[in-house]
Design a protein around this motif. Structure first.
Motif, PDB file in Angstrom:
ATOM      1  N   LYS A   1     -11.603 104.100  -3.161  1.00  0.00           N
ATOM      2  CA  LYS A   1     -10.844 104.223  -4.415  1.00  0.00           C
ATOM      3  C   LYS A   1      -9.606 105.105  -4.231  1.00  0.00           C
ATOM      4  O   LYS A   1      -9.511 106.200  -4.798  1.00  0.00           O
TER       5      LYS A   1
ATOM      6  N   ALA B   1      -6.332  88.980  -8.045  1.00  0.00           N
ATOM      7  CA  ALA B   1      -7.655  89.577  -7.845  1.00  0.00           C
ATOM      8  C   ALA B   1      -7.537  91.046  -7.439  1.00  0.00           C
ATOM      9  O   ALA B   1      -8.307  91.896  -7.916  1.00  0.00           O
ATOM     10  N   LEU B   2      -6.573  91.340  -6.580  1.00  0.00           N
ATOM     11  CA  LEU B   2      -6.370  92.725  -6.153  1.00  0.00           C
ATOM     12  C   LEU B   2      -5.895  93.588  -7.308  1.00  0.00           C
ATOM     13  O   LEU B   2      -6.337  94.738  -7.467  1.00  0.00           O
TER      14      LEU B   2
ATOM     15  N   ASP C   1      -6.501  93.090 -10.493  1.00  0.00           N
ATOM     16  CA  ASP C   1      -7.642  93.273 -11.395  1.00  0.00           C
ATOM     17  C   ASP C   1      -8.593  94.350 -10.871  1.00  0.00           C
ATOM     18  O   ASP C   1      -9.080  95.203 -11.627  1.00  0.00           O
ATOM     19  N   MET C   2      -8.864  94.307  -9.562  1.00  0.00           N
ATOM     20  CA  MET C   2      -9.760  95.303  -8.977  1.00  0.00           C
ATOM     21  C   MET C   2      -9.146  96.698  -9.067  1.00  0.00           C
ATOM     22  O   MET C   2      -9.831  97.674  -9.397  1.00  0.00           O
ATOM     23  N   ALA C   3      -7.843  96.791  -8.789  1.00  0.00           N
ATOM     24  CA  ALA C   3      -7.164  98.080  -8.867  1.00  0.00           C
ATOM     25  C   ALA C   3      -7.210  98.633 -10.288  1.00  0.00           C
ATOM     26  O   ALA C   3      -7.430  99.836 -10.496  1.00  0.00           O
ATOM     27  N   ARG C   4      -6.995  97.786 -11.267  1.00  0.00           N
ATOM     28  CA  ARG C   4      -7.042  98.229 -12.663  1.00  0.00           C
ATOM     29  C   ARG C   4      -8.422  98.794 -13.010  1.00  0.00           C
ATOM     30  O   ARG C   4      -8.543  99.795 -13.719  1.00  0.00           O
ATOM     31  N   GLU C   5      -9.458  98.148 -12.501  1.00  0.00           N
ATOM     32  CA  GLU C   5     -10.822  98.597 -12.788  1.00  0.00           C
ATOM     33  C   GLU C   5     -11.073  99.998 -12.253  1.00  0.00           C
ATOM     34  O   GLU C   5     -11.795 100.792 -12.862  1.00  0.00           O
ATOM     35  N   PHE C   6     -10.458 100.314 -11.092  1.00  0.00           N
ATOM     36  CA  PHE C   6     -10.668 101.614 -10.467  1.00  0.00           C
ATOM     37  C   PHE C   6      -9.577 102.628 -10.814  1.00  0.00           C
ATOM     38  O   PHE C   6      -9.598 103.756 -10.320  1.00  0.00           O
TER      39      PHE C   6
ATOM     40  N   LEU D   1     -10.487  95.356   1.822  1.00  0.00           N
ATOM     41  CA  LEU D   1     -11.095  95.202   0.504  1.00  0.00           C
ATOM     42  C   LEU D   1     -12.317  96.113   0.382  1.00  0.00           C
ATOM     43  O   LEU D   1     -12.560  96.707  -0.671  1.00  0.00           O
ATOM     44  N   ASN D   2     -13.084  96.206   1.447  1.00  0.00           N
ATOM     45  CA  ASN D   2     -14.237  97.096   1.452  1.00  0.00           C
ATOM     46  C   ASN D   2     -13.792  98.543   1.296  1.00  0.00           C
ATOM     47  O   ASN D   2     -14.408  99.326   0.559  1.00  0.00           O
TER      48      ASN D   2
ATOM     49  N   ALA E   1     -12.938  99.307  -2.399  1.00  0.00           N
ATOM     50  CA  ALA E   1     -14.096  99.524  -3.256  1.00  0.00           C
ATOM     51  C   ALA E   1     -14.810 100.836  -2.926  1.00  0.00           C
ATOM     52  O   ALA E   1     -15.356 101.491  -3.807  1.00  0.00           O
TER      53      ALA E   1
END
Length: 360
Positions: free
Chosen positions: A274, A300-301, A303-308, A267-268, A271
């Motif tokens: 990317k 959650a993964l 959502d995080m992927a979409r953000e990046f 996860l680190n 972030a």
């Protein structure tokens, strides 16, 4: 100049030269001399150094094992090095020295060493599908080793032996090149995912230039190749990994992170680095249609992927219910036994996908 470590095998079955043996204390040298005398081997002694001329290290280790001549502490206290004909002992040569205990571990890995020496790695391929319409967009290259009798050594055994015997550099380099050669021979079209182990790379300019060179020589468009980072949980130096990924990106290649979600480190990495694609760990995908904990991690993964702006690949899909869930929750790419098992030649995907009929 290319790094020599990943291009040489530390224990050759056939190489001969001067065998140099040393011990930390005189008592070890005396024990070693008694063994050499019993085995009727010629040798010369100079202080804490013993030289055996015209020796084969592999044969010597076999004698050590058969005679059971040394206990564990003695095997760990005696170091050995095979000098090539005409080679003098210098710092570079000394870096090849190992204890008898370490060399005997390599004897146990002789099957892998034989594959490395003969360059008998091959790659099998598993399809990767688009979640939007079910079409095959590419394949992941998966490593196999061919033994002399034609049987296969699979990744679990290959990488266990490589890690235990400091062969990861050699395996990683040959695995990357095997993926390219086998994909070209099999006529693979679309994207090609190639695994690499970042901890097996010192300097990307040296360690990866052969892979990039083969890709160009074989006519692979960089846009088709995705280099997939494996063992993300073991990456301790993020800056070093970023340096590696920057090298690939500058050459025009895309990057994927494998097994994302299996622990904090991945996860680190997500972030920090990317990547272009993340592959969500199969342990999260397995049974996800009935497991709320796995579902929460998956969402959650995504959502995080979409953000990046990262694509999400769900791997390890084995059932239609798992497929339906990951597609409904935003997976972009799909992989698993439900579609096809790895094969030497690309196989047709023969599964119907009613999930796409209800995508509206």
């Amino acid at each position: 100049m290319a790094c020599a470590r990943c291009q040489t095998v530390p224990l050759s079955v056939s190489a001969r030269g001067t065998l140099l043996l040393t011990g930390a204390v005189r008592e070890l040298i005396d024990i070693l001399i008694r063994f050499l005398e019993v085995e009727k081997l010629e040798f010369e002694v100079a202080g804490l150094e013993v030289r055996v001329p015209d020796a084969n290290l592999f044969e010597f280790l076999q004698r050590v094992r058969i005679a059971n001549a040394f206990n564990t502490l003695e095997r760990r206290g005696i170091a050995a090095l095979l000098l090539e004909p005409g080679e003098v002992l210098n710092f570079h040569a000394f870096t090849r020295a190992r204890t008898l205990e370490q060399w005997l571990g390599l004897v146990d890995a002789s099957g892998l060493i034989d594959i490395l020496e003969a360059k008998r790695f091959i790659s099998w391929f598993q399809p990767i599908l688009s979640a939007s319409n079910g079409t095959v967009i590419g394949y992941e290259a998966l490593l196999r080793g061919q033994r002399p009798d034609g049987s296969l050594m699979f990744p679990g055994e290959i990488f266990t032996l490589a890690n235990e015997n400091d062969l990861l550099f050699q395996v990683d380099r040959q695995a990357r090149e095997s993926a390219l050669h086998c994909a070209a021979a099999a006529g693979i079209s679309g994207q090609l995912f190639i695994n690499f182990v970042p901890t097996a790379i010192y300097d990307p300019v040296h360690c990866l230039q052969s892979t990039v060179g083969w890709a160009r020589k074989l006519g692979f468009d960089p846009g088709r190749l995705i280099f997939e980072v494996v063992e993300t949980e073991q990456v301790g130096d993020f800056e070093h990994l970023k340096h590696i990924l920057d090298f690939y990106r500058q050459a025009g290649y895309r990057i994927a992170l494998d097994d994302v979600g299996s622990g904090y480190a991945s996860l680190n990495l997500l972030a920090t680095l990317k990547p272009d694609i993340i592959k969500i760990d199969m342990e999260i995908v397995r049974g996800i249609d009935t497991d709320q904990h796995r579902q929460a991690i998956f969402r959650a993964l995504v959502d995080m992927a979409r953000e990046f702006g990262i694509e999400v690949l769900a791997e390890g899909i084995e059932t239609a219910d798992e497929l339906a869930y990951v597609v409904s929750e935003g997976a972009d790419l799909l992989q698993g036994y439900l579609f096809a098992r790895p094969a030497a030649q690309p196989t047709e995907v023969c599964v119907e996908f009613p999930v796409w009929l209800n995508s509206d």
